[in-house]
Motif scaffolding. Structure first.
Motif, PDB file in Angstrom:
ATOM      1  N   TYR A  99     123.891  48.568  63.321  1.00 50.45           N
ATOM      2  CA  TYR A  99     122.683  48.335  64.099  1.00 50.45           C
ATOM      3  C   TYR A  99     122.310  49.550  64.945  1.00 50.45           C
ATOM      4  CZ  TYR A  99     122.462  43.374  62.976  1.00 50.45           C
ATOM      5  OH  TYR A  99     122.337  42.174  62.302  1.00 50.45           O
ATOM      6  N   LEU A 100     123.242  50.457  65.179  1.00 47.27           N
ATOM      7  CA  LEU A 100     122.973  51.638  65.996  1.00 47.27           C
ATOM      8  C   LEU A 100     122.504  52.831  65.162  1.00 47.27           C
ATOM      9  CD1 LEU A 100     125.984  51.592  68.489  1.00 47.27           C
ATOM     10  CD2 LEU A 100     123.791  50.396  68.630  1.00 47.27           C
ATOM     11  N   ARG A 101     122.533  52.708  63.845  1.00 42.03           N
ATOM     12  CA  ARG A 101     122.276  53.876  62.990  1.00 42.03           C
ATOM     13  C   ARG A 101     120.826  54.324  62.994  1.00 42.03           C
ATOM     14  NH1 ARG A 101     125.946  51.925  57.827  1.00 42.03           N
ATOM     15  NH2 ARG A 101     127.971  52.105  58.870  1.00 42.03           N
ATOM     16  N   LEU A 102     119.903  53.403  63.242  1.00 41.66           N
ATOM     17  CA  LEU A 102     118.496  53.796  63.309  1.00 41.66           C
ATOM     18  C   LEU A 102     118.276  54.853  64.383  1.00 41.66           C
ATOM     19  CD1 LEU A 102     115.509  53.457  62.528  1.00 41.66           C
ATOM     20  CD2 LEU A 102     115.390  51.530  64.134  1.00 41.66           C
ATOM     21  N   ASN A 103     119.057  54.792  65.447  1.00 44.36           N
ATOM     22  CA  ASN A 103     118.889  55.753  66.541  1.00 44.36           C
ATOM     23  C   ASN A 103     119.229  57.172  66.129  1.00 44.36           C
ATOM     24  OD1 ASN A 103     118.165  56.201  69.307  1.00 44.36           O
ATOM     25  ND2 ASN A 103     120.332  56.554  69.746  1.00 44.36           N
ATOM     26  N   THR A 104     119.965  57.331  65.038  1.00 44.68           N
ATOM     27  CA  THR A 104     120.350  58.671  64.575  1.00 44.68           C
ATOM     28  C   THR A 104     119.626  59.034  63.280  1.00 44.68           C
ATOM     29  OG1 THR A 104     122.262  57.790  63.372  1.00 44.68           O
ATOM     30  CG2 THR A 104     122.620  58.463  65.656  1.00 44.68           C
ATOM     31  N   ILE A 105     118.451  58.464  63.050  1.00 45.88           N
ATOM     32  CA  ILE A 105     117.731  58.682  61.799  1.00 45.88           C
ATOM     33  C   ILE A 105     117.378  60.147  61.591  1.00 45.88           C
ATOM     34  CG2 ILE A 105     115.440  58.246  62.800  1.00 45.88           C
ATOM     35  CD1 ILE A 105     114.739  56.798  60.154  1.00 45.88           C
ATOM     36  N   CYS A 106     117.222  60.904  62.676  1.00 50.94           N
ATOM     37  CA  CYS A 106     116.909  62.335  62.561  1.00 50.94           C
ATOM     38  C   CYS A 106     117.668  63.105  63.623  1.00 50.94           C
ATOM     39  CB  CYS A 106     115.406  62.562  62.724  1.00 50.94           C
ATOM     40  SG  CYS A 106     114.918  64.310  62.689  1.00 50.94           S
ATOM     41  N   PRO A 107     118.476  64.102  63.233  1.00 49.05           N
ATOM     42  CA  PRO A 107     119.176  64.922  64.227  1.00 49.05           C
ATOM     43  C   PRO A 107     118.169  65.606  65.147  1.00 49.05           C
ATOM     44  CG  PRO A 107     119.972  65.377  62.006  1.00 49.05           C
ATOM     45  CD  PRO A 107     118.735  64.552  61.857  1.00 49.05           C
ATOM     46  N   TYR A 108     118.464  65.600  66.427  1.00 46.49           N
ATOM     47  CA  TYR A 108     117.530  66.189  67.399  1.00 46.49           C
ATOM     48  C   TYR A 108     118.345  66.775  68.521  1.00 46.49           C
ATOM     49  CZ  TYR A 108     113.010  66.527  69.829  1.00 46.49           C
ATOM     50  OH  TYR A 108     111.870  66.984  70.439  1.00 46.49           O
ATOM     51  N   PHE A 109     117.917  67.930  69.044  1.00 45.36           N
ATOM     52  CA  PHE A 109     118.797  68.650  69.953  1.00 45.36           C
ATOM     53  C   PHE A 109     118.766  68.170  71.391  1.00 45.36           C
ATOM     54  CE2 PHE A 109     115.094  70.583  71.449  1.00 45.36           C
ATOM     55  CZ  PHE A 109     114.472  71.404  70.538  1.00 45.36           C
ATOM     56  N   THR A 110     117.894  67.246  71.762  1.00 45.11           N
ATOM     57  CA  THR A 110     117.935  66.711  73.121  1.00 45.11           C
ATOM     58  C   THR A 110     118.890  65.531  73.147  1.00 45.11           C
ATOM     59  OG1 THR A 110     115.929  65.496  72.575  1.00 45.11           O
ATOM     60  CG2 THR A 110     115.679  67.490  73.899  1.00 45.11           C
ATOM     61  N   MET A 111     120.056  65.758  73.683  1.00 43.72           N
ATOM     62  CA  MET A 111     121.101  64.753  73.625  1.00 43.72           C
ATOM     63  C   MET A 111     121.050  63.864  74.867  1.00 43.72           C
ATOM     64  SD  MET A 111     122.214  65.628  70.741  1.00 43.72           S
ATOM     65  CE  MET A 111     123.719  64.715  70.502  1.00 43.72           C
ATOM     66  N   PHE A 112     120.408  62.725  74.763  1.00 40.29           N
ATOM     67  CA  PHE A 112     120.289  61.744  75.834  1.00 40.29           C
ATOM     68  C   PHE A 112     121.106  60.545  75.381  1.00 40.29           C
ATOM     69  CE2 PHE A 112     117.098  58.868  78.235  1.00 40.29           C
ATOM     70  CZ  PHE A 112     117.840  58.958  79.395  1.00 40.29           C
ATOM     71  N   PRO A 113     122.352  60.400  75.847  1.00 39.12           N
ATOM     72  CA  PRO A 113     123.242  59.372  75.296  1.00 39.12           C
ATOM     73  C   PRO A 113     122.684  57.965  75.461  1.00 39.12           C
ATOM     74  CG  PRO A 113     124.156  60.303  77.304  1.00 39.12           C
ATOM     75  CD  PRO A 113     122.983  61.158  76.932  1.00 39.12           C
ATOM     76  N   LEU A 114     122.816  57.157  74.416  1.00 37.19           N
ATOM     77  CA  LEU A 114     122.275  55.805  74.386  1.00 37.19           C
ATOM     78  C   LEU A 114     122.852  54.937  75.493  1.00 37.19           C
ATOM     79  CD1 LEU A 114     120.590  53.639  72.869  1.00 37.19           C
ATOM     80  CD2 LEU A 114     122.599  53.261  71.412  1.00 37.19           C
ATOM     81  N   ASP A 115     124.109  55.153  75.849  1.00 38.01           N
ATOM     82  CA  ASP A 115     124.735  54.261  76.818  1.00 38.01           C
ATOM     83  C   ASP A 115     124.108  54.353  78.206  1.00 38.01           C
ATOM     84  OD1 ASP A 115     125.719  56.780  77.316  1.00 38.01           O
ATOM     85  OD2 ASP A 115     127.826  56.220  77.267  1.00 38.01           O
ATOM     86  N   TYR A 116     123.458  55.505  78.535  1.00 35.80           N
ATOM     87  CA  TYR A 116     122.850  55.626  79.864  1.00 35.80           C
ATOM     88  C   TYR A 116     121.679  54.656  80.042  1.00 35.80           C
ATOM     89  CZ  TYR A 116     120.191  57.472  83.784  1.00 35.80           C
ATOM     90  OH  TYR A 116     119.465  57.598  84.948  1.00 35.80           O
ATOM     91  N   PRO A 117     120.610  54.727  79.230  1.00 36.54           N
ATOM     92  CA  PRO A 117     119.530  53.754  79.428  1.00 36.54           C
ATOM     93  C   PRO A 117     119.965  52.312  79.149  1.00 36.54           C
ATOM     94  CG  PRO A 117     119.151  55.037  77.430  1.00 36.54           C
ATOM     95  CD  PRO A 117     120.276  55.694  78.155  1.00 36.54           C
TER      96      PRO A 117
END
Length: 386
Positions: free
Chosen positions: A25-43
């Motif tokens: 269920y978390l894989r959609l969040n990584t659909i495209c590599p992107y260099f701004t690393m804002f960890p999911l656990d914070y929001p």
């Protein structure tokens, strides 16, 4: 919605706790590599205090991590970003489609008998992509320029952005290009020199086969749909859009670009081209926050806090994660305090605390600034709209 029986996927939505990172269920969040690393656990952790009908806003949404966290919590959200690359990735976090639909659409586009009208030429393009692969990419590019409004086309576009360039596969082809980083695109002259010195030639990679694997991996299990969307706009300006409910936000969770981190478009130039931009590097982009001086940068952030306050409920929460680059040191707390004071629109700082030193690979600047040096401690600021 596709929800296959992966191990650990017996989840009850909305989530109260993030599952293991391997959960599909978390894989959609990584659909495209992107260099701004804002960890999911914070929001996600911030939003544990939200009520079920609260609305979430991120005025620097990047790849849409705040929006994805809101989706996991069952909350409506809106993201804003001036970058066409960021907004194209972020909107995919709202999609409700299946791998089969994505594969079918990709196959339909690629089997069209018409040849692409515009295929870039020159040493870079000849060495970056095999001619057959480049033609397939251009077919998708031209199709999306005509229409990209359905969940399936939005997901396919974001997935394609994620496979445009990256390292050469040792066993399975995961990216379409000759050897290149996956989070940013090397500049043409450097790339050509690198490939020629090493005798690296592009492989004839079947785009559809890569899409099949990625779609089945990233979109086999999706969280339930929530309302919201993404605006490709400059959040310094008054926020208006008739197609999205842009009022009465209760939470603003964001991470602005650090001072002097201003190469988002040049470092994403191939993805920008795929989305309809120039086939050469564009080094200026007027819609991003100015970095000409710390004072100017602070004033630009103040405009964002003002435009955001105008569409928030009283007592809305503003959560900002912020830091600085070792190459352009500044005091993150002072800079944010100055910007909120200049905004003069009711944001009252509740607390500022350390967010620790981001580990290697999770720093917002990790992939776009060379020779970073020692990581600078990040801070989390919480303000309330009075």
């Amino acid at each position: 919605m596709a929800q296959n029986n992966f191990p650990g996927n017996d989840l009850s939505f909305p989530l109260n706790k993030l599952p293991n990172k391997s959960n599909s269920y978390l894989r959609l969040n990584t659909i495209c590599p992107y260099f701004t690393m804002f960890p999911l656990d914070y929001p996600f952790e911030v939003l544990k205090y939200a009520k079920s009908n609260d609305k979430v806003l991120d005025p620097f949404c990047g790849r849409g991590t705040t929006n994805f966290a809101a989706r996991l919590r069952g909350l409506s959200s809106v993201g804003i970003d001036a970058s066409p690359i960021a907004s194209a990735i972020a909107i995919s976090k709202f999609t409700n489609t299946t791998p089969e639909q994505i594969i079918s659409l990709c196959q339909e586009i690629l089997t069209d008998s018409d040849k692409p009208e515009n295929v870039p030429e020159g040493p870079f393009w000849t060495l970056c992509y095999h001619s057959s692969t480049l033609n397939q990419i251009c077919k998708l590019r031209e199709s999306f320029s005509e229409e990209c409004n359905t969940d399936t086309s939005i997901a396919l576009r974001a997935l394609t952005l994620g496979i445009l360039h990256g390292p050469l596969g040792k066993t399975v082809d995961s990216y379409l290009s000759n050897q290149m980083p996956r989070t940013y695109a090397s500049k043409p002259n450097y790339s050509v020199k690198y490939w020629e010195e090493r005798g690296l030639l592009p492989k004839n990679i079947d785009l559809l086969e890569v899409v099949k694997r990625r779609a089945k991996y990233s979109l086999s299990s999706l969280p339930p749909y929530v309302d919201g969307g993404i605006l490709k706009e400059d959040s310094r300006n008054p926020i208006k859009n008739s197609s999205l409910p842009l009022e009465e936000f209760d939470w603003v969770i964001t991470s602005p670009p650090y001072y002097n981190m201003n190469t988002y478009i040049p470092d994403q130039w191939i993805r920008n081209w795929f989305l309809g931009g120039n086939d050469k590097v564009e080094y200026s982009y007027s819609k991003q926050v100015s970095h000409s001086s710390k004072k100017k940068f602070s004033s630009e952030l103040a405009k964002v806090w003002k435009s955001v306050a105008d569409i928030c409920n009283p007592n809305a929460n503003l959560m900002i994660r912020f830091g600085s680059l070792p190459s352009s040191p500044c005091n993150p707390s002072e800079l944010l305090e100055e910007s909120l004071e200049e905004a003069n629109c009711g944001w009252e700082i509740n607390n500022i605390k350390s967010a620790g030193t981001a580990e290697n690979g999770r720093r917002q600047s990790e992939q776009c600034v060379k020779n970073l040096g020692k990581a600078i401690e990040e801070i989390d600021l919480h303000a309330i709209l009075r």
